[in-house]
Design an enzyme around this catalytic site. Structure first.
Site, mmCIF file in Angstrom:
data_model
loop_
_atom_site.group_PDB
_atom_site.id
_atom_site.type_symbol
_atom_site.label_atom_id
_atom_site.label_comp_id
_atom_site.label_asym_id
_atom_site.label_seq_id
_atom_site.Cartn_x
_atom_site.Cartn_y
_atom_site.Cartn_z
ATOM 1 N N HIS A 126 -3.320 -8.403 1.413
ATOM 2 C CA HIS A 126 -2.577 -7.429 0.593
ATOM 3 C C HIS A 126 -1.249 -8.024 0.119
ATOM 4 O O HIS A 126 -0.812 -7.764 -1.002
ATOM 5 C CB HIS A 126 -2.280 -6.156 1.398
ATOM 6 C CG HIS A 126 -3.426 -5.194 1.468
ATOM 7 N ND1 HIS A 126 -4.028 -4.644 0.357
ATOM 8 C CD2 HIS A 126 -4.078 -4.666 2.523
ATOM 9 C CE1 HIS A 126 -5.000 -3.818 0.729
ATOM 10 N NE2 HIS A 126 -5.055 -3.818 2.047
ATOM 11 N N GLN B 40 0.816 -1.223 0.000
ATOM 12 C CA GLN B 40 0.000 0.000 0.000
ATOM 13 C C GLN B 40 0.846 1.268 0.000
ATOM 14 O O GLN B 40 0.306 2.362 -0.176
ATOM 15 C CB GLN B 40 -0.933 0.024 1.216
ATOM 16 C CG GLN B 40 -1.963 -1.101 1.205
ATOM 17 C CD GLN B 40 -2.872 -0.989 2.408
ATOM 18 O OE1 GLN B 40 -2.561 -1.504 3.468
ATOM 19 N NE2 GLN B 40 -3.988 -0.310 2.249
ATOM 20 N N HIS C 68 -6.877 -9.364 6.639
ATOM 21 C CA HIS C 68 -7.011 -8.296 5.647
ATOM 22 C C HIS C 68 -5.622 -7.851 5.157
ATOM 23 O O HIS C 68 -5.397 -7.714 3.954
ATOM 24 C CB HIS C 68 -7.779 -7.123 6.276
ATOM 25 C CG HIS C 68 -7.919 -5.920 5.389
ATOM 26 N ND1 HIS C 68 -9.133 -5.446 4.957
ATOM 27 C CD2 HIS C 68 -6.977 -5.077 4.865
ATOM 28 C CE1 HIS C 68 -8.933 -4.372 4.191
ATOM 29 N NE2 HIS C 68 -7.629 -4.119 4.127
ATOM 30 N N GLU C 69 -4.693 -7.660 6.099
ATOM 31 C CA GLU C 69 -3.355 -7.166 5.722
ATOM 32 C C GLU C 69 -2.550 -8.221 4.964
ATOM 33 O O GLU C 69 -1.870 -7.896 3.986
ATOM 34 C CB GLU C 69 -2.585 -6.682 6.956
ATOM 35 C CG GLU C 69 -3.242 -5.528 7.724
ATOM 36 C CD GLU C 69 -3.684 -4.381 6.842
ATOM 37 O OE1 GLU C 69 -3.028 -4.105 5.832
ATOM 38 O OE2 GLU C 69 -4.708 -3.752 7.177
ATOM 39 N N CYS D 137 -10.632 -0.005 3.613
ATOM 40 C CA CYS D 137 -9.206 -0.115 3.296
ATOM 41 C C CYS D 137 -8.706 1.236 2.819
ATOM 42 O O CYS D 137 -9.379 1.909 2.040
ATOM 43 C CB CYS D 137 -9.024 -1.164 2.196
ATOM 44 S SG CYS D 137 -7.317 -1.396 1.699
ATOM 45 N N LEU D 138 -7.526 1.643 3.293
ATOM 46 C CA LEU D 138 -6.961 2.925 2.875
ATOM 47 C C LEU D 138 -6.729 2.970 1.364
ATOM 48 O O LEU D 138 -6.710 4.041 0.772
ATOM 49 C CB LEU D 138 -5.643 3.193 3.611
ATOM 50 C CG LEU D 138 -5.768 3.379 5.130
ATOM 51 C CD1 LEU D 138 -4.384 3.495 5.759
ATOM 52 C CD2 LEU D 138 -6.616 4.589 5.471
HETATM 53 NI NI NI Z 1 -6.389 -2.702 3.235
#
Ligand code: NI
Length: 185
Positions: free
Chosen positions: A145, A50, A141-142, A99-100
Protein backbone atom coordinates in the site's frame (compact mmCIF):
# COMPACT_ATOMS: atom_id res chain seq x y z
CA UNK A 1 -11.93 8.33 16.33
CA UNK A 2 -12.92 5.96 13.52
CA UNK A 3 -11.77 7.21 10.13
CA UNK A 4 -13.41 6.49 6.76
CA UNK A 5 -11.59 3.94 4.58
CA UNK A 6 -10.41 5.01 1.13
CA UNK A 7 -11.41 2.33 -1.38
CA UNK A 8 -10.11 1.21 -4.77
CA UNK A 9 -10.24 4.09 -7.23
CA UNK A 10 -9.08 6.73 -4.75
CA UNK A 11 -5.88 8.30 -6.16
CA UNK A 12 -4.11 8.22 -2.74
CA UNK A 13 -3.94 4.40 -2.98
CA UNK A 14 -1.71 4.75 -6.06
CA UNK A 15 0.79 7.19 -4.53
CA UNK A 16 4.20 6.19 -3.19
CA UNK A 17 3.98 7.14 0.50
CA UNK A 18 6.68 9.28 2.14
CA UNK A 19 8.66 8.72 5.32
CA UNK A 20 7.56 10.93 8.20
CA UNK A 21 9.68 12.82 10.73
CA UNK A 22 9.49 11.20 14.18
CA UNK A 23 7.99 14.40 15.59
CA UNK A 24 5.15 14.23 13.05
CA UNK A 25 2.24 16.26 14.49
CA UNK A 26 -0.24 14.20 16.58
CA UNK A 27 1.44 10.92 15.61
CA UNK A 28 0.19 9.09 18.72
CA UNK A 29 -3.41 10.16 18.07
CA UNK A 30 -3.14 9.18 14.41
CA UNK A 31 -1.85 5.72 15.36
CA UNK A 32 -4.66 5.33 17.93
CA UNK A 33 -7.24 6.34 15.30
CA UNK A 34 -5.78 3.85 12.82
CA UNK A 35 -5.97 1.04 15.40
CA UNK A 36 -9.59 1.95 16.18
CA UNK A 37 -10.50 2.08 12.48
CA UNK A 38 -8.85 -1.32 11.88
CA UNK A 39 -10.61 -2.96 14.86
CA UNK A 40 -14.04 -1.55 13.89
CA UNK A 41 -13.72 -2.88 10.34
CA UNK A 42 -12.32 -6.30 11.41
CA UNK A 43 -9.08 -5.82 9.49
CA UNK A 44 -5.72 -7.35 10.49
CA UNK A 45 -3.72 -4.52 8.94
CA UNK A 46 -4.20 -0.92 7.85
CA UNK A 47 -1.84 1.41 5.99
CA UNK A 48 -2.08 5.22 6.17
CA UNK A 49 -2.98 5.65 2.46
CA UNK A 50 -6.16 3.69 3.26
CA UNK A 51 -7.25 6.56 5.49
CA UNK A 52 -6.19 9.12 2.90
CA UNK A 53 -2.66 9.93 4.08
CA UNK A 54 0.29 9.21 1.73
CA UNK A 55 2.72 8.59 4.60
CA UNK A 56 4.67 5.48 5.69
CA UNK A 57 2.64 4.30 8.67
CA UNK A 58 1.06 0.88 9.23
CA UNK A 59 -0.85 -0.82 12.05
CA UNK A 60 -1.23 -4.59 12.43
CA UNK A 61 -3.32 -6.72 14.80
CA UNK A 62 -2.93 -10.50 14.75
CA UNK A 63 -4.62 -11.42 18.03
CA UNK A 64 -7.55 -12.89 16.07
CA UNK A 65 -5.17 -15.60 14.78
CA UNK A 66 -4.01 -16.73 18.22
CA UNK A 67 -5.75 -20.13 18.05
CA UNK A 68 -3.70 -21.08 14.99
CA UNK A 69 -0.64 -18.96 15.86
CA UNK A 70 -0.28 -18.69 19.69
CA UNK A 71 2.70 -16.34 19.26
CA UNK A 72 0.30 -13.65 17.99
CA UNK A 73 -1.79 -13.38 21.18
CA UNK A 74 -2.17 -9.65 22.00
CA UNK A 75 -0.14 -8.73 18.91
CA UNK A 76 -0.99 -5.08 18.14
CA UNK A 77 1.82 -3.06 16.61
CA UNK A 78 2.45 0.14 14.72
CA UNK A 79 5.23 0.43 12.13
CA UNK A 80 6.61 3.87 11.37
CA UNK A 81 8.56 4.35 8.12
CA UNK A 82 8.65 0.62 7.24
CA UNK A 83 10.82 -0.42 4.30
CA UNK A 84 11.25 -3.99 3.09
CA UNK A 85 14.95 -4.18 2.23
CA UNK A 86 15.23 -7.89 1.34
CA UNK A 87 12.90 -10.66 0.18
CA UNK A 88 13.92 -14.29 0.79
CA UNK A 89 12.72 -15.87 -2.46
CA UNK A 90 13.75 -19.40 -1.44
CA UNK A 91 10.21 -20.15 -0.24
CA UNK A 92 6.95 -18.65 -1.46
CA UNK A 93 3.41 -19.47 -0.41
CA UNK A 94 0.09 -18.71 -2.03
CA UNK A 95 -2.58 -17.55 0.40
CA UNK A 96 -5.96 -15.87 0.04
CA UNK A 97 -5.91 -12.15 0.79
CA UNK A 98 -8.52 -9.48 1.17
CA UNK A 99 -8.28 -5.74 1.79
CA UNK A 100 -10.46 -3.14 3.52
CA UNK A 101 -9.95 -0.95 0.43
CA UNK A 102 -11.25 -3.71 -1.88
CA UNK A 103 -14.36 -5.01 -0.10
CA UNK A 104 -15.84 -8.15 -1.63
CA UNK A 105 -12.63 -9.33 -3.31
CA UNK A 106 -10.62 -12.28 -1.98
CA UNK A 107 -7.89 -13.84 -4.12
CA UNK A 108 -4.81 -15.98 -3.62
CA UNK A 109 -1.50 -14.10 -3.75
CA UNK A 110 1.91 -15.77 -3.90
CA UNK A 111 4.53 -14.12 -1.66
CA UNK A 112 7.86 -15.00 0.00
CA UNK A 113 7.50 -16.28 3.57
CA UNK A 114 10.46 -14.23 4.87
CA UNK A 115 11.34 -10.58 4.52
CA UNK A 116 13.88 -8.24 6.05
CA UNK A 117 12.30 -4.98 7.15
CA UNK A 118 13.53 -1.72 8.64
CA UNK A 119 11.11 0.40 10.68
CA UNK A 120 10.66 2.51 13.79
CA UNK A 121 8.28 1.32 16.53
CA UNK A 122 5.84 3.30 18.65
CA UNK A 123 8.54 3.94 21.27
CA UNK A 124 10.58 5.43 18.39
CA UNK A 125 13.10 2.58 18.53
CA UNK A 126 14.64 1.62 15.18
CA UNK A 127 14.54 -2.01 13.99
CA UNK A 128 16.18 -4.01 11.19
CA UNK A 129 14.90 -7.59 11.40
CA UNK A 130 14.00 -10.70 9.44
CA UNK A 131 10.26 -11.42 9.78
CA UNK A 132 8.51 -14.62 8.79
CA UNK A 133 5.22 -16.50 8.79
CA UNK A 134 1.84 -14.75 8.76
CA UNK A 135 3.27 -11.42 9.93
CA UNK A 136 5.57 -11.34 6.88
CA UNK A 137 2.50 -11.87 4.68
CA UNK A 138 0.54 -9.03 6.31
CA UNK A 139 3.48 -6.63 6.26
CA UNK A 140 4.13 -7.30 2.56
CA UNK A 141 0.48 -6.50 1.86
CA UNK A 142 0.62 -3.31 3.96
CA UNK A 143 3.97 -2.08 2.63
CA UNK A 144 2.60 -2.66 -0.89
CA UNK A 145 0.00 0.00 0.00
CA UNK A 146 2.88 2.37 0.79
CA UNK A 147 4.33 1.70 -2.69
CA UNK A 148 1.02 2.53 -4.37
CA UNK A 149 0.12 -1.13 -4.95
CA UNK A 150 -2.90 -3.24 -4.01
CA UNK A 151 -3.01 -7.03 -3.79
CA UNK A 152 -4.97 -7.51 -7.01
CA UNK A 153 -1.91 -6.09 -8.85
CA UNK A 154 -0.17 -9.33 -7.85
CA UNK A 155 -2.77 -11.96 -8.79
CA UNK A 156 -2.54 -14.24 -11.83
CA UNK A 157 -3.72 -12.67 -15.13
CA UNK A 158 -6.66 -15.07 -15.42
CA UNK A 159 -7.84 -14.25 -11.89
CA UNK A 160 -7.40 -10.55 -12.63
CA UNK A 161 -9.73 -10.93 -15.58
CA UNK A 162 -12.30 -12.54 -13.27
CA UNK A 163 -12.27 -9.68 -10.72
CA UNK A 164 -12.18 -6.93 -13.37
CA UNK A 165 -15.89 -6.12 -13.12
CA UNK A 166 -15.72 -5.98 -9.31
CA UNK A 167 -12.76 -3.59 -9.52
CA UNK A 168 -14.51 -1.31 -11.99
CA UNK A 169 -17.63 -1.27 -9.79
CA UNK A 170 -15.47 -0.16 -6.84
CA UNK A 171 -13.86 2.47 -9.05
CA UNK A 172 -17.32 3.83 -9.84
CA UNK A 173 -18.05 4.09 -6.11
CA UNK A 174 -20.28 1.00 -5.86
CA UNK A 175 -19.06 -0.16 -2.47
CA UNK A 176 -20.90 -2.64 -0.25
CA UNK A 177 -19.40 -3.13 3.21
CA UNK A 178 -20.26 -2.74 6.89
CA UNK A 179 -17.73 0.03 7.66
CA UNK A 180 -17.61 3.70 6.70
CA UNK A 181 -15.81 4.54 3.47
CA UNK A 182 -14.76 7.81 1.87
CA UNK A 183 -17.17 8.46 -1.03
CA UNK A 184 -15.62 8.49 -4.51
CA UNK A 185 -16.54 11.55 -6.49
NI1 NI B 1 -5.01 -3.79 2.11
Amino acid sequence: MTLPIYTYGQPVLRKVAEDIPLDYPNLKELIADMFETMYKSDGVGLAAPQIGKPIRLVVVTLDVLKDEYPEYADFNRAYINPHIVEYDDSETVSMEEGCLSLPGIHEPVRRPTRIRMQWVDEELKAHDEWIESYLARVLQHEVDHLEGKVFTDRIAPLRKQLVKSKLSALQRGKVNCSYRVKPIR
